[in-house]
Design a protein around this motif. Structure first.
Motif, PDB file in Angstrom:
ATOM      1  N   GLU A 109      35.217  46.803   3.233  1.00  7.33           N
ATOM      2  CA  GLU A 109      35.224  47.910   4.183  1.00  7.33           C
ATOM      3  C   GLU A 109      34.592  47.479   5.497  1.00  7.33           C
ATOM      4  O   GLU A 109      35.123  47.760   6.585  1.00  7.33           O
ATOM      5  N   SER A 110      33.444  46.812   5.401  1.00 11.29           N
ATOM      6  CA  SER A 110      32.770  46.332   6.608  1.00 11.29           C
ATOM      7  C   SER A 110      33.611  45.288   7.318  1.00 11.29           C
ATOM      8  O   SER A 110      33.733  45.290   8.554  1.00 11.29           O
ATOM      9  N   LEU A 111      34.184  44.378   6.546  1.00 12.48           N
ATOM     10  CA  LEU A 111      34.986  43.311   7.137  1.00 12.48           C
ATOM     11  C   LEU A 111      36.235  43.873   7.811  1.00 12.48           C
ATOM     12  O   LEU A 111      36.599  43.459   8.925  1.00 12.48           O
ATOM     13  N   ASP A 112      36.898  44.815   7.158  1.00 14.35           N
ATOM     14  CA  ASP A 112      38.094  45.414   7.755  1.00 14.35           C
ATOM     15  C   ASP A 112      37.738  46.211   9.009  1.00 14.35           C
ATOM     16  O   ASP A 112      38.483  46.196   9.998  1.00 14.35           O
ATOM     17  N   ALA A 113      36.594  46.903   8.990  1.00 12.50           N
ATOM     18  CA  ALA A 113      36.160  47.640  10.176  1.00 12.50           C
ATOM     19  C   ALA A 113      35.873  46.682  11.320  1.00 12.50           C
ATOM     20  O   ALA A 113      36.207  46.954  12.484  1.00 12.50           O
ATOM     21  N   CYS A 114      35.290  45.535  10.996  1.00 12.25           N
ATOM     22  CA  CYS A 114      35.003  44.528  12.023  1.00 12.25           C
ATOM     23  C   CYS A 114      36.295  43.941  12.575  1.00 12.25           C
ATOM     24  O   CYS A 114      36.425  43.711  13.780  1.00 12.25           O
ATOM     25  N   GLU A 115      37.254  43.715  11.702  1.00  9.35           N
ATOM     26  CA  GLU A 115      38.555  43.167  12.110  1.00  9.35           C
ATOM     27  C   GLU A 115      39.217  44.038  13.173  1.00  9.35           C
ATOM     28  O   GLU A 115      39.852  43.528  14.102  1.00  9.35           O
ATOM     29  N   HIS A 116      39.051  45.332  13.100  1.00  7.28           N
ATOM     30  CA  HIS A 116      39.716  46.250  14.013  1.00  7.28           C
ATOM     31  C   HIS A 116      38.807  46.706  15.157  1.00  7.28           C
ATOM     32  O   HIS A 116      39.151  47.630  15.885  1.00  7.28           O
ATOM     33  N   SER A 117      37.666  46.067  15.313  1.00  6.17           N
ATOM     34  CA  SER A 117      36.721  46.430  16.366  1.00  6.17           C
ATOM     35  C   SER A 117      36.685  45.353  17.438  1.00  6.17           C
ATOM     36  O   SER A 117      36.401  44.190  17.159  1.00  6.17           O
ATOM     37  N   ARG A 118      36.939  45.756  18.673  1.00  3.51           N
ATOM     38  CA  ARG A 118      36.884  44.792  19.777  1.00  3.51           C
ATOM     39  C   ARG A 118      35.446  44.335  20.039  1.00  3.51           C
ATOM     40  O   ARG A 118      35.230  43.321  20.697  1.00  3.51           O
ATOM     41  N   VAL A 119      34.461  45.106  19.553  1.00  2.00           N
ATOM     42  CA  VAL A 119      33.064  44.721  19.697  1.00  2.00           C
ATOM     43  C   VAL A 119      32.657  43.736  18.605  1.00  2.00           C
ATOM     44  O   VAL A 119      32.085  42.686  18.865  1.00  2.00           O
ATOM     45  N   CYS A 120      32.972  44.083  17.359  1.00  2.00           N
ATOM     46  CA  CYS A 120      32.491  43.301  16.223  1.00  2.00           C
ATOM     47  C   CYS A 120      33.250  41.988  16.033  1.00  2.00           C
ATOM     48  O   CYS A 120      32.645  40.951  15.754  1.00  2.00           O
ATOM     49  N   ARG A 121      34.554  42.028  16.166  1.00  7.71           N
ATOM     50  CA  ARG A 121      35.381  40.871  15.803  1.00  7.71           C
ATOM     51  C   ARG A 121      34.992  39.588  16.526  1.00  7.71           C
ATOM     52  O   ARG A 121      34.767  38.548  15.888  1.00  7.71           O
ATOM     53  N   THR A 159      26.695  46.278  15.092  1.00  9.99           N
ATOM     54  CA  THR A 159      28.141  46.218  14.860  1.00  9.99           C
ATOM     55  C   THR A 159      28.441  46.728  13.456  1.00  9.99           C
ATOM     56  O   THR A 159      27.540  47.112  12.706  1.00  9.99           O
ATOM     57  N   ALA A 160      29.715  46.699  13.089  1.00 11.76           N
ATOM     58  CA  ALA A 160      30.131  47.163  11.765  1.00 11.76           C
ATOM     59  C   ALA A 160      29.562  46.304  10.637  1.00 11.76           C
ATOM     60  O   ALA A 160      29.568  46.728   9.472  1.00 11.76           O
ATOM     61  N   VAL A 161      29.091  45.106  10.941  1.00 13.00           N
ATOM     62  CA  VAL A 161      28.524  44.238   9.909  1.00 13.00           C
ATOM     63  C   VAL A 161      27.043  43.957  10.196  1.00 13.00           C
ATOM     64  O   VAL A 161      26.537  42.881   9.896  1.00 13.00           O
ATOM     65  N   THR A 162      26.340  44.928  10.768  1.00 12.26           N
ATOM     66  CA  THR A 162      24.921  44.750  11.083  1.00 12.26           C
ATOM     67  C   THR A 162      24.155  44.216   9.879  1.00 12.26           C
ATOM     68  O   THR A 162      24.127  44.845   8.824  1.00 12.26           O
ATOM     69  N   PRO A 163      23.528  43.045   9.999  1.00 10.61           N
ATOM     70  CA  PRO A 163      22.735  42.506   8.895  1.00 10.61           C
ATOM     71  C   PRO A 163      21.272  42.924   9.036  1.00 10.61           C
ATOM     72  O   PRO A 163      20.846  43.436  10.065  1.00 10.61           O
ATOM     73  N   ASN A 164      20.496  42.670   7.988  1.00 11.97           N
ATOM     74  CA  ASN A 164      19.055  42.916   8.046  1.00 11.97           C
ATOM     75  C   ASN A 164      18.393  42.135   6.917  1.00 11.97           C
ATOM     76  O   ASN A 164      19.057  41.636   6.012  1.00 11.97           O
ATOM     77  N   TYR A 165      17.076  42.036   6.977  1.00 12.44           N
ATOM     78  CA  TYR A 165      16.327  41.438   5.879  1.00 12.44           C
ATOM     79  C   TYR A 165      16.470  42.330   4.651  1.00 12.44           C
ATOM     80  O   TYR A 165      16.460  43.559   4.756  1.00 12.44           O
ATOM     81  N   VAL A 166      16.584  41.711   3.493  1.00 16.55           N
ATOM     82  CA  VAL A 166      16.869  42.486   2.288  1.00 16.55           C
ATOM     83  C   VAL A 166      15.611  43.002   1.594  1.00 16.55           C
ATOM     84  O   VAL A 166      15.689  43.923   0.785  1.00 16.55           O
ATOM     85  N   ASP A 167      14.454  42.415   1.883  1.00 13.46           N
ATOM     86  CA  ASP A 167      13.216  42.862   1.241  1.00 13.46           C
ATOM     87  C   ASP A 167      12.036  42.436   2.104  1.00 13.46           C
ATOM     88  O   ASP A 167      12.208  41.885   3.186  1.00 13.46           O
TER      89      ASP A 167
END
Length: 259
Positions: A109-121, A159-167
Motif C-alpha cells: 500500500e505504501s509502495l503503491d502510494a509512493c509510485e503514484h506520488s510526484r513527491v514520494c517517487r 512522504t507516503a513511506v515516511t520511516p522512523n526508528y522502530v524502538d
C-alpha cells in the motif's frame, strides 16, 4: 580523569537535547520546527490527524532548514533508552509515521502510494541510489557515501513511506508497514522493506553520525541539488526494486517541485 569522548558520560550523553536546543536558538529552524509541531499535533474536527499538512510541514523543515540542525535532530546518537525515545518521538510518529489502526498496513500500500506520488517517487529513487551498497567499497559501501545517504533518507520524512526508528533500544529504522498479506508480490514487498531494515550502508551512516563534527553537518548544500544528484544516479542503478516501475524514471520527473 576526563571521560572518554563518545561515552555516555561525555558529550554523547544526550545529544538529542543538544540538537533540540541548537534548533531553538536558530530562528529559521525554530520557525520550521514550530510549524510541523503545530500541524502534526493538531487535530481535525473529527479528532483525526491532519496527515497531509503534517507531512508537508515536515518536508519544509528538511528542505529549508540547515542540514547541520535538521540532521542533528534526526540522527543524534543515543546511548540510553531515554535519549533514544526522545529521538524516536521527535517527528511525531503518531501522526507522521503510523497509520490509524492497531496494525501496520501492507508495505505494498505504501509502495503503491509512493509510485503514484510526484513527491514520494523521486525521493524513494534518490534514497535507493544514495544508500546503495558497493561491493568494491572498503566496508561494502561507496567511499564518502554517508552524508548523501542521510540526506536522501531525510528526504523521505513526510512522504507516503515516511520511516522512523522502530524502538528506543537501537538505531533500527523502517516504514510503518509489513509484508504479511502481500500474496504473489511478497518478493517485491520484502525488497522494499529491506531498503531500510537490511541496508548496511544506511545502518552504518546512522550509527556513525556524530552530531559534534559530522561531515553531513559541515555540508550546507541545497537539499534540492543533492536530491537531483541522487536522481541522476538512480536512473542507472540496479537495486532491490528492479522489477518495480519506480525505477523507470522519466527525466522530467526530477524537475517537478518536491514540496
Amino acid at each position: 580523569m576526563a571521560p572518554k569522548r563518545g561515552s555516555p558520560s561525555s558529550d554523547a550523553r544526550n545529544r538529542c537535547v543538544d540538537a533540540a536546543e541548537a534548533c531553538t536558538a536558530d530562528e529559521q529552524c525554530q520557525q520550521l520546527r514550530t510549524e510541523y509541531v503545530a500541524q502534526c499535533l493538531g487535530r481535525t474536527a473529527s479528532g483525526g490527524c491532519p496527515r497531509t499538512r503534517c507531512h508537508r510541514a515536515l518536508r519544509r523543515f528538511f528542505a529549508h532548514g540547515s542540514p547541520a540542525l535538521t540532521h542533528a535532530l534526526l540522527f543524534c546518537p543515543c546511548f540510553d533508552p531515554v535519549c533514544a525515545e526522545r529521538r524516536r518521538q521527535t517527528f511525531v510518529p503518531a501522526c507522521a509515521f503510523s497509520w490509524p489502526g492497531p496494525a501496520p498496513p501492507s508495505c505494498l500500500e505504501s509502495l503503491d502510494a509512493c509510485e503514484h506520488s510526484r513527491v514520494c517517487r523521486p525521493r524513494l529513487l534518490a534514497f535507493q541510489a544514495s544508500c546503495a551498497p558497493a561491493p568494491s567499497g572498503p566496508d561494502g559501501c561507496p567511499r564518502d557515501q554517508a552524508p548523501r545517504c542521510l540526506r536522501a533518507y531525510a528526504g523521505l520524512v513526510g512522504t507516503a513511506v515516511t520511516p522512523n526508528y522502530v524502538d528506543n533500544a537501537s538505531a533500527r529504522v523502517e516504514p510503518w508497514c509489513n509484508c504479511g498479506a502481500s500474496g504473489n508480490r511478497r518478493e517485491e514487498c520484502e525488497a522494499f522493506r529491506e531498503l531500510f531494515t537490511r541496508n548496511q550502508c544506511l545502518d552504518g551512516a546512522i550509527q556513525a553520525f556524530d552530531s559534534g563534527r559530522p561531515s553531513v553537518m559541515q555540508d550546507h548544500q541545497n537539499p534540492r541539488q543533492d536530491l537531483g544528484h541522487g536522481l541522476l544516479q538512480a536512473s542507472s542503478t540496479d537495486g532491490p526494486l528492479k522489477e518495480c516501475s519506480l525505477l523507470s524514471l522519466l527525466p522530467a520527473l526530477a524537475l517537478q517541485p518536491l514540496l
